[in-house]
Write an enzyme that holds these catalytic residues in place. Sequence first.
Site, PDB file in Angstrom:
ATOM      1  N   HIS A 226       0.880  -1.284  -0.023  1.00  0.00           N
ATOM      2  CA  HIS A 226      -0.117   0.136  -0.047  1.00  0.00           C
ATOM      3  C   HIS A 226       0.849   1.407   0.155  1.00  0.00           C
ATOM      4  O   HIS A 226       0.529   2.372  -0.745  1.00  0.00           O
ATOM      5  CB  HIS A 226      -0.907  -0.098   1.209  1.00  0.00           C
ATOM      6  CG  HIS A 226      -2.079  -0.728   1.252  1.00  0.00           C
ATOM      7  ND1 HIS A 226      -3.027  -0.760  -0.112  1.00  0.00           N
ATOM      8  CD2 HIS A 226      -2.747  -1.772   1.895  1.00  0.00           C
ATOM      9  CE1 HIS A 226      -3.905  -1.698   0.165  1.00  0.00           C
ATOM     10  NE2 HIS A 226      -3.860  -1.979   1.330  1.00  0.00           N
ATOM     11  N   ARG A 370     -11.004  -6.075 -20.128  1.00  0.00           N
ATOM     12  CA  ARG A 370     -10.891  -7.057 -21.247  1.00  0.00           C
ATOM     13  C   ARG A 370     -10.433  -8.426 -20.774  1.00  0.00           C
ATOM     14  O   ARG A 370      -9.644  -8.437 -19.789  1.00  0.00           O
ATOM     15  CB  ARG A 370      -9.891  -6.566 -22.085  1.00  0.00           C
ATOM     16  CG  ARG A 370      -9.484  -7.438 -23.390  1.00  0.00           C
ATOM     17  CD  ARG A 370      -8.507  -6.770 -24.185  1.00  0.00           C
ATOM     18  NE  ARG A 370      -7.095  -7.245 -23.584  1.00  0.00           N
ATOM     19  CZ  ARG A 370      -6.066  -6.520 -24.433  1.00  0.00           C
ATOM     20  NH1 ARG A 370      -6.220  -5.902 -25.537  1.00  0.00           N
ATOM     21  NH2 ARG A 370      -4.920  -6.796 -23.721  1.00  0.00           N
ATOM     22  N   GLU A 476      -8.720  -5.691 -33.968  1.00  0.00           N
ATOM     23  CA  GLU A 476      -7.418  -5.648 -34.362  1.00  0.00           C
ATOM     24  C   GLU A 476      -6.694  -6.812 -35.092  1.00  0.00           C
ATOM     25  O   GLU A 476      -5.410  -6.926 -35.269  1.00  0.00           O
ATOM     26  CB  GLU A 476      -6.745  -5.837 -32.781  1.00  0.00           C
ATOM     27  CG  GLU A 476      -7.393  -6.935 -31.852  1.00  0.00           C
ATOM     28  CD  GLU A 476      -6.622  -6.988 -30.409  1.00  0.00           C
ATOM     29  OE1 GLU A 476      -5.475  -6.430 -30.256  1.00  0.00           O
ATOM     30  OE2 GLU A 476      -7.340  -7.767 -29.734  1.00  0.00           O
ATOM     31  N   ARG A 510       5.509  -7.819 -33.600  1.00  0.00           N
ATOM     32  CA  ARG A 510       5.629  -6.470 -33.033  1.00  0.00           C
ATOM     33  C   ARG A 510       6.697  -6.442 -31.794  1.00  0.00           C
ATOM     34  O   ARG A 510       7.076  -5.611 -31.350  1.00  0.00           O
ATOM     35  CB  ARG A 510       4.259  -5.814 -32.482  1.00  0.00           C
ATOM     36  CG  ARG A 510       3.726  -6.932 -31.415  1.00  0.00           C
ATOM     37  CD  ARG A 510       2.367  -6.364 -30.977  1.00  0.00           C
ATOM     38  NE  ARG A 510       2.110  -5.865 -29.829  1.00  0.00           N
ATOM     39  CZ  ARG A 510       0.952  -5.592 -28.862  1.00  0.00           C
ATOM     40  NH1 ARG A 510      -0.377  -6.027 -29.359  1.00  0.00           N
ATOM     41  NH2 ARG A 510       0.996  -4.887 -28.095  1.00  0.00           N
ATOM     42  N   CYS A 547      -7.855   1.915 -28.531  1.00  0.00           N
ATOM     43  CA  CYS A 547      -7.102   1.672 -27.475  1.00  0.00           C
ATOM     44  C   CYS A 547      -5.716   1.271 -27.540  1.00  0.00           C
ATOM     45  O   CYS A 547      -5.078   0.992 -26.625  1.00  0.00           O
ATOM     46  CB  CYS A 547      -7.873   0.750 -26.477  1.00  0.00           C
ATOM     47  SG  CYS A 547      -8.011  -0.911 -27.309  1.00  0.00           S
TER      48      CYS A 547
END
Length: 629
Positions: A226, A370, A476, A510, A547
């Site tokens: 935290h 997602r 995509e 990629r 996105c």
Amino acid sequence: MTQAMNPEDEKKVEEAEAVVETPAPVEEAPRLKGLRVCPGVARGIGLQLSASDLEIPQFPIDQSDVRGETQRLRMAASSVDKQLSALSETLEDDAPAEAAAFLDVYRMILKDPTLITETARLIREKLVNAEWALSLRLEQIRRDFEQISDAYLRNRFEDITDVFQRIQRVLAGRRSATSLLEAEELEDQVILVADQLGPADMLQLRERDDLDIVGIVMETGSVTSHSAILASSFGIPTLVGVENALERIGTGREILVDADAGVVNLSPSDEERKAAARAMRALRQKKRSLVKLRGEAAVTRDGEPVALYANIALPEDLPEVRKAGADGVGLFRTEFLFLNREDLPGEEEQLDAYQRVIRGMRGRVTTTIRTADLGGDKMLSRESLALLKGDMDEEANPALGLRALRFSFAHRRLFIQQLRALMRAATAGEVRLLLPMVSSPEDVHEVRACMKEAAAELEAEGVKFRSDIPLGGMIELPAAVAVLADLLPLLDFFSLGTNDLVQYTLAVDRTNANVSRYCDECHPAVLRFIAESIRRVTAAGKEISVCGEMAGRADMAPFFIGLGCSALSMDPAHIPAVKERVLALNAEECEVFARGLLRRRTAASVREALSEFAQKTAAQPEETPAAQS
Ligand code: PEP
Ligand code: MG
């Protein structure tokens, strides 16, 4: 071939070798390494909160003192409870949700009846003072926690330790870490050096106007604690896991914390000091511009609103989201919950993560989560795969392998478990589910079948859930663009994953540096697929966002706005720059620009047009008043 050496040469070689072999006189490296919790650079005077400040008086007691010690324990616990409740009352409205959340966790720990009963038992049985009994009890809890493999739960031991130490401080007549710092030591900007700093301490320290904390160095602590989350949400450069920090950094010594590089520089040179000062100035300027834009809505000059959402990987990213002034979470990449571990997140752990994100965005728009995009370069560990009895053969083309929905369908039980967690979490607030790598209507049918199965199970178990969750698909794959007309009636919304759209349109892995120059977002084919998708989806009256990384490119904003896409989701760090850009744009001009950009035939020409338009529109705010006068 070696030649015989004369005795003089031999002596020289021996001397040289002796130099090589003799270790250099031990001069301790003036740098300590640590783990970055919050990026940035800080120069300041080290201010030590040493372990000795927390030394606990330990003494045996008589039988007749047992009642008194138990009573001291109860009163100290209740006084800590009061401190915490006072702290939560003073929390400002815009304080990070984590701040309120950890105070709740602390109070929960305090309210656990075993804290008193078990510690009181130790006072009674071992005949030791309350402070000592608390240390013994903490040691027992620590041993229990060592058995826990779940990293998140293990980290919760830090919270328990902090609560116990707070009680011990009250018992020892000390109120908090803040009171341990001497006023005369606080004139300069300080870098706090501690073994571990609890989040409550941190909040209190932050509230002190006389204390300018510019950096934090902790010997222990984890990046998911935290305090780490708070440090990060406050934007203070912070390192944890800095070994021997207390021993090596004394109070009053000037040090540099370069959290980006993960080092504490114990004796900075003049050059390093100057560079740090420059970096700190730049950081302050960036923060100021960020604060300036944070509350402002992203609206074009002719009144078109553009929603700027944040992409996150873990609930721990939420502070950044708020700091950036995002309109909500537009993409929660849940696969990150499954990575870097040897086990799998169970339904309850997932539920907790999803709820934390949904609740963390309360008052904001719907959170888009997602389903796991596992596989490809986001592969589970061997150990996790073994738990799934997964195929462990290396894939020749992981990007074209068992990835995203295909991975989920291959591990149906894991997918249904995720859907169960998501459907249960949906009772906590507005959520939408987004499906990665949708390639056909069959994909959507299969997901809906899995959702039905999950719903039937939850229904039978009498568990609260929601099944009327909007379902969206990532665009995509070129295949998704081609069959969009068939996907439109099946899905409620769409999101353009430009990273993979580039990869699959241009056939460039990629992750492969050999072909990175072909991985070009400006390729006309990519732009045309994007335009086609936005045109079809908006014509059907449905929502579409972007996105992928392209959404975070300020120079691309006019293209998306011009195509009629008014929702962009990106790394929170990009939000201020994109917002600044949107505020300078005119939607009508963007439309003309987007049409022109689609006529460009090469990526180079697209880039040229983007940069020309950026220059032209960036100059507008100055030009407009002159033109009007
Ligand atoms: C994308 O492909 O653009 C996307 C947002 O998803 P990811 O980067 O997680 O593959
Ligand atoms: Mg993708």
